[in-house]
Design a protein around this motif. Structure first.
Motif, PDB file in Angstrom:
ATOM      1  N   GLY A 142       0.726  -1.100   0.095  1.00 57.54           N
ATOM      2  CA  GLY A 142      -0.156   0.229  -0.051  1.00 57.54           C
ATOM      3  C   GLY A 142       0.412   1.337  -0.181  1.00 57.54           C
ATOM      4  N   LEU A 143       2.419   0.934  -0.426  1.00 58.18           N
ATOM      5  CA  LEU A 143       2.783   1.905   0.134  1.00 58.18           C
ATOM      6  C   LEU A 143       2.805   2.995  -1.512  1.00 58.18           C
ATOM      7  CD1 LEU A 143       5.708   3.570   1.624  1.00 58.18           C
ATOM      8  CD2 LEU A 143       6.492   2.397   0.705  1.00 58.18           C
ATOM      9  N   GLY A 144       2.471   4.339  -1.673  1.00 57.53           N
ATOM     10  CA  GLY A 144       2.534   4.940  -2.432  1.00 57.53           C
ATOM     11  C   GLY A 144       3.241   5.434  -3.594  1.00 57.53           C
ATOM     12  N   ALA A 145       3.019   5.814  -4.495  1.00 56.17           N
ATOM     13  CA  ALA A 145       4.125   5.984  -5.691  1.00 56.17           C
ATOM     14  C   ALA A 145       5.211   6.957  -5.707  1.00 56.17           C
ATOM     15  CB  ALA A 145       3.316   5.726  -7.542  1.00 56.17           C
ATOM     16  N   THR A 146       4.727   8.490  -4.943  1.00 51.14           N
ATOM     17  CA  THR A 146       5.655   9.696  -4.437  1.00 51.14           C
ATOM     18  C   THR A 146       6.772   8.428  -3.733  1.00 51.14           C
ATOM     19  OG1 THR A 146       3.696  10.598  -5.326  1.00 51.14           O
ATOM     20  CG2 THR A 146       6.071  10.868  -3.890  1.00 51.14           C
ATOM     21  N   GLU A 147       6.128   7.685  -3.418  1.00 55.81           N
ATOM     22  CA  GLU A 147       7.262   7.147  -1.785  1.00 55.81           C
ATOM     23  C   GLU A 147       8.138   6.518  -2.029  1.00 55.81           C
ATOM     24  OE1 GLU A 147       3.879   7.457  -1.153  1.00 55.81           O
ATOM     25  OE2 GLU A 147       3.813   8.458   0.608  1.00 55.81           O
ATOM     26  N   ILE A 148       7.271   5.324  -3.820  1.00 60.22           N
ATOM     27  CA  ILE A 148       8.516   3.990  -3.966  1.00 60.22           C
ATOM     28  C   ILE A 148       9.470   5.171  -4.621  1.00 60.22           C
ATOM     29  CG2 ILE A 148       8.314   2.567  -5.315  1.00 60.22           C
ATOM     30  CD1 ILE A 148       5.912   1.299  -4.262  1.00 60.22           C
ATOM     31  N   SER A 149       8.928   5.902  -5.463  1.00 60.65           N
ATOM     32  CA  SER A 149      10.061   6.425  -6.783  1.00 60.65           C
ATOM     33  C   SER A 149      10.667   7.789  -5.496  1.00 60.65           C
ATOM     34  CB  SER A 149       9.099   7.427  -7.349  1.00 60.65           C
ATOM     35  OG  SER A 149       7.957   6.886  -7.700  1.00 60.65           O
ATOM     36  N   GLU A 150      10.771   7.991  -4.602  1.00 62.91           N
ATOM     37  CA  GLU A 150      11.856   8.424  -4.046  1.00 62.91           C
ATOM     38  C   GLU A 150      12.433   7.271  -3.569  1.00 62.91           C
ATOM     39  OE1 GLU A 150      12.537  11.609  -2.773  1.00 62.91           O
ATOM     40  OE2 GLU A 150      11.196  12.133  -4.187  1.00 62.91           O
ATOM     41  N   THR A 151      12.250   6.037  -3.142  1.00 63.09           N
ATOM     42  CA  THR A 151      13.434   5.246  -2.338  1.00 63.09           C
ATOM     43  C   THR A 151      13.962   4.557  -3.315  1.00 63.09           C
ATOM     44  OG1 THR A 151      11.611   4.385  -0.922  1.00 63.09           O
ATOM     45  CG2 THR A 151      12.852   3.087  -1.091  1.00 63.09           C
ATOM     46  N   ILE A 152      13.605   4.523  -5.064  1.00 62.34           N
ATOM     47  CA  ILE A 152      14.282   4.556  -6.082  1.00 62.34           C
ATOM     48  C   ILE A 152      15.463   5.339  -6.258  1.00 62.34           C
ATOM     49  CG2 ILE A 152      14.179   4.045  -8.532  1.00 62.34           C
ATOM     50  CD1 ILE A 152      11.388   3.008  -7.889  1.00 62.34           C
ATOM     51  N   ARG A 153      15.416   6.816  -6.119  1.00 60.45           N
ATOM     52  CA  ARG A 153      15.837   7.607  -6.301  1.00 60.45           C
ATOM     53  C   ARG A 153      17.374   7.864  -5.511  1.00 60.45           C
ATOM     54  NH1 ARG A 153      11.593   9.698  -8.717  1.00 60.45           N
ATOM     55  NH2 ARG A 153      10.587  11.083  -6.489  1.00 60.45           N
ATOM     56  N   SER A 154      16.782   7.320  -3.735  1.00 61.66           N
ATOM     57  CA  SER A 154      17.477   7.290  -2.858  1.00 61.66           C
ATOM     58  C   SER A 154      18.816   6.274  -2.848  1.00 61.66           C
ATOM     59  CB  SER A 154      17.122   8.109  -1.786  1.00 61.66           C
ATOM     60  OG  SER A 154      16.287   7.268  -1.622  1.00 61.66           O
ATOM     61  N   SER A 155      18.056   5.096  -3.827  1.00 65.52           N
ATOM     62  CA  SER A 155      18.826   3.643  -3.552  1.00 65.52           C
ATOM     63  C   SER A 155      19.709   2.860  -4.011  1.00 65.52           C
ATOM     64  CB  SER A 155      17.648   2.293  -2.283  1.00 65.52           C
ATOM     65  OG  SER A 155      16.856   3.459  -2.286  1.00 65.52           O
ATOM     66  N   ALA A 156      20.327   1.668  -3.895  1.00 66.52           N
ATOM     67  CA  ALA A 156      20.806   1.163  -4.645  1.00 66.52           C
ATOM     68  C   ALA A 156      19.765  -0.178  -4.707  1.00 66.52           C
ATOM     69  CB  ALA A 156      22.174   0.438  -3.430  1.00 66.52           C
ATOM     70  N   THR A 157      19.917  -0.192  -6.456  1.00 67.78           N
ATOM     71  CA  THR A 157      18.917  -0.844  -7.204  1.00 67.78           C
ATOM     72  C   THR A 157      19.943  -1.808  -7.896  1.00 67.78           C
ATOM     73  OG1 THR A 157      18.747   1.161  -8.541  1.00 67.78           O
ATOM     74  CG2 THR A 157      17.558   1.616  -7.372  1.00 67.78           C
ATOM     75  N   HIS A 158      18.365  -3.237  -8.219  1.00 64.14           N
ATOM     76  CA  HIS A 158      19.446  -4.112  -9.526  1.00 64.14           C
ATOM     77  C   HIS A 158      17.637  -4.355  -9.930  1.00 64.14           C
ATOM     78  CE1 HIS A 158      21.686  -6.715 -11.423  1.00 64.14           C
ATOM     79  NE2 HIS A 158      20.899  -7.663 -11.033  1.00 64.14           N
ATOM     80  N   PHE A 159      16.781  -3.283 -10.340  1.00 59.56           N
ATOM     81  CA  PHE A 159      15.649  -4.105 -11.482  1.00 59.56           C
ATOM     82  C   PHE A 159      16.495  -4.353 -12.915  1.00 59.56           C
ATOM     83  CE2 PHE A 159      14.983   0.477  -9.295  1.00 59.56           C
ATOM     84  CZ  PHE A 159      14.096   0.250  -8.488  1.00 59.56           C
ATOM     85  N   ASP A 160      15.581  -5.063 -13.272  1.00 60.90           N
ATOM     86  CA  ASP A 160      15.028  -6.314 -14.599  1.00 60.90           C
ATOM     87  C   ASP A 160      14.133  -4.792 -15.901  1.00 60.90           C
ATOM     88  OD1 ASP A 160      14.851  -7.726 -16.621  1.00 60.90           O
ATOM     89  OD2 ASP A 160      14.140  -9.746 -15.745  1.00 60.90           O
ATOM     90  N   THR A 161      15.530  -4.508 -16.170  1.00 57.39           N
ATOM     91  CA  THR A 161      14.632  -3.213 -17.318  1.00 57.39           C
ATOM     92  C   THR A 161      13.669  -4.376 -18.681  1.00 57.39           C
ATOM     93  OG1 THR A 161      16.308  -2.632 -17.491  1.00 57.39           O
ATOM     94  CG2 THR A 161      15.265  -1.506 -15.916  1.00 57.39           C
ATOM     95  N   SER A 162      14.203  -5.611 -19.003  1.00 58.33           N
ATOM     96  CA  SER A 162      13.851  -5.654 -19.761  1.00 58.33           C
ATOM     97  C   SER A 162      12.045  -5.532 -20.570  1.00 58.33           C
ATOM     98  CB  SER A 162      13.782  -7.533 -19.915  1.00 58.33           C
ATOM     99  OG  SER A 162      12.856  -8.320 -19.319  1.00 58.33           O
ATOM    100  N   SER A 163      11.513  -6.473 -21.661  1.00 54.87           N
ATOM    101  CA  SER A 163      10.712  -6.048 -21.391  1.00 54.87           C
ATOM    102  C   SER A 163       9.546  -6.667 -20.801  1.00 54.87           C
ATOM    103  CB  SER A 163       9.738  -6.094 -22.848  1.00 54.87           C
ATOM    104  OG  SER A 163      10.273  -7.072 -23.229  1.00 54.87           O
ATOM    105  N   GLU A 164       9.530  -8.052 -20.601  1.00 57.24           N
ATOM    106  CA  GLU A 164       9.176  -8.816 -19.966  1.00 57.24           C
ATOM    107  C   GLU A 164       8.937  -8.692 -18.743  1.00 57.24           C
ATOM    108  OE1 GLU A 164      12.001 -10.249 -21.727  1.00 57.24           O
ATOM    109  OE2 GLU A 164      10.805 -10.949 -23.662  1.00 57.24           O
ATOM    110  N   ALA A 165      10.201  -8.422 -17.726  1.00 54.72           N
ATOM    111  CA  ALA A 165       9.853  -7.470 -16.592  1.00 54.72           C
ATOM    112  C   ALA A 165       8.685  -6.564 -16.486  1.00 54.72           C
ATOM    113  CB  ALA A 165      11.182  -7.737 -16.078  1.00 54.72           C
ATOM    114  N   LEU A 166       8.801  -5.177 -17.327  1.00 54.19           N
ATOM    115  CA  LEU A 166       8.226  -4.427 -16.845  1.00 54.19           C
ATOM    116  C   LEU A 166       6.818  -4.603 -17.378  1.00 54.19           C
ATOM    117  CD1 LEU A 166      10.052  -1.939 -18.926  1.00 54.19           C
ATOM    118  CD2 LEU A 166      10.537  -2.132 -16.452  1.00 54.19           C
TER     119      LEU A 166
END
Length: 190
Positions: free
Chosen positions: A38-62
């Motif tokens: 239930g965490l909002g998109a704004t909070e999640i986006s802020e977390t992404i901007r300030s965190s270490a990340t390892h995202f799968d950005t393939s079209s299947e994953a998106l």
């Protein structure tokens, strides 16, 4: 209600705090879990901007993220920040967005929505795969008639792009398409 707000703030602070100390790396699975909590998109986006990340950005994953209900804005941030070993305020460099190469079929279908008499706006969220094809489409406009929705989804699926590139390599990408309709007598707004 106040308890729920406190829980969300606490979860956000714990996530930011652990990421800042390098103990946690955000992944696609963590983003889905945050969305489901239930965490909002704004909070999640802020977390992404300030965190270490390892995202799968393939079209299947998106597409899987979209299907799981992750906000389009969060998916855009995931593509923008990709994988980073440590927190940094800057997005990945050398990202070249996709460019549309075949527009005629899209324009013809958009004219069909105008011809059915719909007046108003529509926003589409599109995921484009590494080959420049539409992998997924989400209509973000709620008041759009079902017939118009079907036409616009079909139009977006037929679009072709020169794929996005990240550091010179083809990459999946996301795109918003905003359209305005004025009905059959005036034609499509520019």
């Amino acid at each position: 209600m106040a308890g729920v707000a406190r829980t969300r703030i606490w979860l956000f602070l714990v996530l930011v705090g652990s990421s800042a100390w390098g103990q946690d790396v955000l992944t696609n699975e963590r983003i889905v879990a945050l969305t489901e909590s239930g965490l909002g998109a704004t909070e999640i986006s802020e977390t992404i901007r300030s965190s270490a990340t390892h995202f799968d950005t393939s079209s299947e994953a998106l597409t899987a993220l979209d299907t799981a209900g992750v906000s389009p804005n969060v998916i855009v941030q995931m593509v923008r920040y990709g994988s980073r070993a440590r927190a940094a305020p800057e997005p990945l460099e050398e990202f070249v967005p996709p460019t549309q190469t075949r527009r005629g079929a899209f324009d013809n279908r958009v004219r069909r929505v105008n011809a059915i008499g719909y007046r108003g706006g529509a926003t589409l969220f599109v995921i484009i795969d590494e080959r420049g094809r539409t992998a997924a489409v989400r209509i973000l406009s709620r008041d759009l008639p079902e017939e118009a929705r079907e036409i616009l989804v079909d139009a977006a699926r037929r679009m072709r792009f020169r794929p996005a590139t990240l550091s010179g390599q083809p990459s999946a990408a996301t795109m918003y398409i905003s359209l305005n309709f004025s009905g059959p007598e005036r034609g499509l707004d520019p």
